[in-house]
Design a protein around this motif. Sequence first.
Motif, PDB file in Angstrom:
ATOM      1  N   ALA A  63       0.834  -1.205   0.000  1.00 37.80           N
ATOM      2  CA  ALA A  63       0.000   0.000   0.000  1.00 37.80           C
ATOM      3  C   ALA A  63       0.869   1.256   0.000  1.00 37.80           C
ATOM      4  CB  ALA A  63      -0.935  -0.005   1.207  1.00 37.80           C
ATOM      5  N   ARG A  64       1.859   1.297   0.881  1.00 43.88           N
ATOM      6  CA  ARG A  64       2.745   2.471   0.949  1.00 43.88           C
ATOM      7  C   ARG A  64       3.547   2.629  -0.337  1.00 43.88           C
ATOM      8  NH1 ARG A  64       3.896   0.356   6.005  1.00 43.88           N
ATOM      9  NH2 ARG A  64       5.900  -0.367   5.210  1.00 43.88           N
ATOM     10  N   SER A  65       4.063   1.541  -0.868  1.00 42.98           N
ATOM     11  CA  SER A  65       4.899   1.587  -2.067  1.00 42.98           C
ATOM     12  C   SER A  65       4.139   2.091  -3.284  1.00 42.98           C
ATOM     13  CB  SER A  65       5.451   0.192  -2.382  1.00 42.98           C
ATOM     14  OG  SER A  65       6.285  -0.245  -1.351  1.00 42.98           O
ATOM     15  N   CYS A  66       2.865   1.770  -3.333  1.00 36.01           N
ATOM     16  CA  CYS A  66       2.058   2.120  -4.506  1.00 36.01           C
ATOM     17  C   CYS A  66       1.158   3.333  -4.271  1.00 36.01           C
ATOM     18  CB  CYS A  66       1.195   0.925  -4.911  1.00 36.01           C
ATOM     19  SG  CYS A  66       2.181  -0.490  -5.412  1.00 36.01           S
ATOM     20  N   GLY A  67       1.202   3.898  -3.076  1.00 38.34           N
ATOM     21  CA  GLY A  67       0.357   5.052  -2.771  1.00 38.34           C
ATOM     22  C   GLY A  67      -1.114   4.686  -2.685  1.00 38.34           C
ATOM     23  N   LEU A  68      -1.386   3.498  -2.186  1.00 36.88           N
ATOM     24  CA  LEU A  68      -2.754   2.999  -2.063  1.00 36.88           C
ATOM     25  C   LEU A  68      -3.185   3.001  -0.604  1.00 36.88           C
ATOM     26  CD1 LEU A  68      -2.378  -0.173  -4.314  1.00 36.88           C
ATOM     27  CD2 LEU A  68      -3.373   2.020  -4.982  1.00 36.88           C
ATOM     28  N   THR A  69      -4.485   2.920  -0.398  1.00 39.53           N
ATOM     29  CA  THR A  69      -4.983   2.668   0.948  1.00 39.53           C
ATOM     30  C   THR A  69      -4.825   1.175   1.216  1.00 39.53           C
ATOM     31  OG1 THR A  69      -7.241   2.205   0.248  1.00 39.53           O
ATOM     32  CG2 THR A  69      -6.707   4.514   0.738  1.00 39.53           C
ATOM     33  N   ARG A  70      -4.971   0.784   2.460  1.00 41.55           N
ATOM     34  CA  ARG A  70      -4.903  -0.653   2.787  1.00 41.55           C
ATOM     35  C   ARG A  70      -5.997  -1.430   2.066  1.00 41.55           C
ATOM     36  NH1 ARG A  70      -4.015   0.150   9.187  1.00 41.55           N
ATOM     37  NH2 ARG A  70      -1.786   0.559   9.119  1.00 41.55           N
ATOM     38  N   ASP A  71      -7.190  -0.835   2.013  1.00 45.40           N
ATOM     39  CA  ASP A  71      -8.305  -1.508   1.332  1.00 45.40           C
ATOM     40  C   ASP A  71      -8.000  -1.724  -0.143  1.00 45.40           C
ATOM     41  OD1 ASP A  71      -9.764  -1.661   3.650  1.00 45.40           O
ATOM     42  OD2 ASP A  71     -11.012   0.079   3.185  1.00 45.40           O
ATOM     43  N   GLU A  72      -7.443  -0.694  -0.783  1.00 46.93           N
ATOM     44  CA  GLU A  72      -7.111  -0.811  -2.203  1.00 46.93           C
ATOM     45  C   GLU A  72      -6.025  -1.863  -2.423  1.00 46.93           C
ATOM     46  OE1 GLU A  72      -7.992   3.784  -3.615  1.00 46.93           O
ATOM     47  OE2 GLU A  72      -6.037   3.275  -2.743  1.00 46.93           O
ATOM     48  N   ALA A  73      -4.998  -1.853  -1.579  1.00 44.87           N
ATOM     49  CA  ALA A  73      -3.923  -2.836  -1.695  1.00 44.87           C
ATOM     50  C   ALA A  73      -4.461  -4.246  -1.468  1.00 44.87           C
ATOM     51  CB  ALA A  73      -2.812  -2.528  -0.696  1.00 44.87           C
ATOM     52  N   LEU A  74      -5.323  -4.396  -0.490  1.00 48.09           N
ATOM     53  CA  LEU A  74      -5.919  -5.696  -0.212  1.00 48.09           C
ATOM     54  C   LEU A  74      -6.730  -6.183  -1.405  1.00 48.09           C
ATOM     55  CD1 LEU A  74      -6.556  -8.005   1.749  1.00 48.09           C
ATOM     56  CD2 LEU A  74      -8.464  -6.642   2.571  1.00 48.09           C
ATOM     57  N   LYS A  75      -7.511  -5.286  -2.007  1.00 47.03           N
ATOM     58  CA  LYS A  75      -8.326  -5.664  -3.163  1.00 47.03           C
ATOM     59  C   LYS A  75      -7.440  -6.102  -4.324  1.00 47.03           C
ATOM     60  CE  LYS A  75     -11.944  -4.018  -6.289  1.00 47.03           C
ATOM     61  NZ  LYS A  75     -11.506  -4.911  -7.331  1.00 47.03           N
ATOM     62  N   VAL A  76      -6.380  -5.345  -4.596  1.00 42.75           N
ATOM     63  CA  VAL A  76      -5.468  -5.694  -5.692  1.00 42.75           C
ATOM     64  C   VAL A  76      -4.844  -7.058  -5.440  1.00 42.75           C
ATOM     65  CG1 VAL A  76      -3.286  -5.093  -6.809  1.00 42.75           C
ATOM     66  CG2 VAL A  76      -4.988  -3.322  -6.378  1.00 42.75           C
ATOM     67  N   LEU A  79      -4.338 -13.421  -2.028  1.00 41.06           N
ATOM     68  CA  LEU A  79      -5.038 -13.626  -0.765  1.00 41.06           C
ATOM     69  C   LEU A  79      -6.276 -14.474  -0.969  1.00 41.06           C
ATOM     70  CD1 LEU A  79      -4.987  -9.962   0.560  1.00 41.06           C
ATOM     71  CD2 LEU A  79      -3.417 -11.796   1.143  1.00 41.06           C
ATOM     72  N   LYS A  80      -6.636 -15.174   0.062  1.00 40.12           N
ATOM     73  CA  LYS A  80      -7.884 -15.921   0.052  1.00 40.12           C
ATOM     74  C   LYS A  80      -8.990 -15.004   0.554  1.00 40.12           C
ATOM     75  CE  LYS A  80      -5.580 -20.258   0.874  1.00 40.12           C
ATOM     76  NZ  LYS A  80      -5.375 -21.370   1.756  1.00 40.12           N
ATOM     77  N   ASP A  81     -10.227 -15.314   0.280  1.00 39.86           N
ATOM     78  CA  ASP A  81     -11.360 -14.486   0.703  1.00 39.86           C
ATOM     79  C   ASP A  81     -11.444 -14.342   2.221  1.00 39.86           C
ATOM     80  OD1 ASP A  81     -12.195 -13.849  -1.833  1.00 39.86           O
ATOM     81  OD2 ASP A  81     -13.584 -15.536  -1.946  1.00 39.86           O
ATOM     82  N   SER A  82     -10.867 -15.268   2.967  1.00 39.08           N
ATOM     83  CA  SER A  82     -10.941 -15.182   4.421  1.00 39.08           C
ATOM     84  C   SER A  82     -10.191 -13.969   4.962  1.00 39.08           C
ATOM     85  CB  SER A  82     -10.371 -16.448   5.059  1.00 39.08           C
ATOM     86  OG  SER A  82      -9.001 -16.590   4.723  1.00 39.08           O
ATOM     87  N   ALA A  83      -9.250 -13.430   4.210  1.00 36.42           N
ATOM     88  CA  ALA A  83      -8.495 -12.255   4.654  1.00 36.42           C
ATOM     89  C   ALA A  83      -9.283 -10.971   4.433  1.00 36.42           C
ATOM     90  CB  ALA A  83      -7.163 -12.175   3.913  1.00 36.42           C
ATOM     91  N   LYS A  84     -10.334 -11.039   3.680  1.00 38.90           N
ATOM     92  CA  LYS A  84     -11.095  -9.852   3.299  1.00 38.90           C
ATOM     93  C   LYS A  84     -11.628  -9.062   4.484  1.00 38.90           C
ATOM     94  CE  LYS A  84     -15.187  -8.489   0.745  1.00 38.90           C
ATOM     95  NZ  LYS A  84     -16.293  -8.953  -0.060  1.00 38.90           N
TER      96      LYS A  84
END
Length: 52
Positions: free
Chosen positions: A19-32, A39-44
């Motif tokens: 997230a920090r490296s790409c200038g994303l929020t945690r949510d955006e990084a998680l989605k990507v 990631l598996k859906d359980s991490a969502k």
Amino acid sequence: MHAKHDLSAELAYEIDFFARSCGLTRDEALKVMRDAGRLKDSAKASYETGAK
């Protein structure tokens, strides 16, 4: 603090770093990462809290 306990410390660090490296929020990084199959859906639910 956010509910990161469902993720391993290594995975939480990886999401934060990405997230920090790409200038994303945690949510955006998680989605990507989830969309890329990293990631598996359980991490969502545990990380989609919105804070940067």
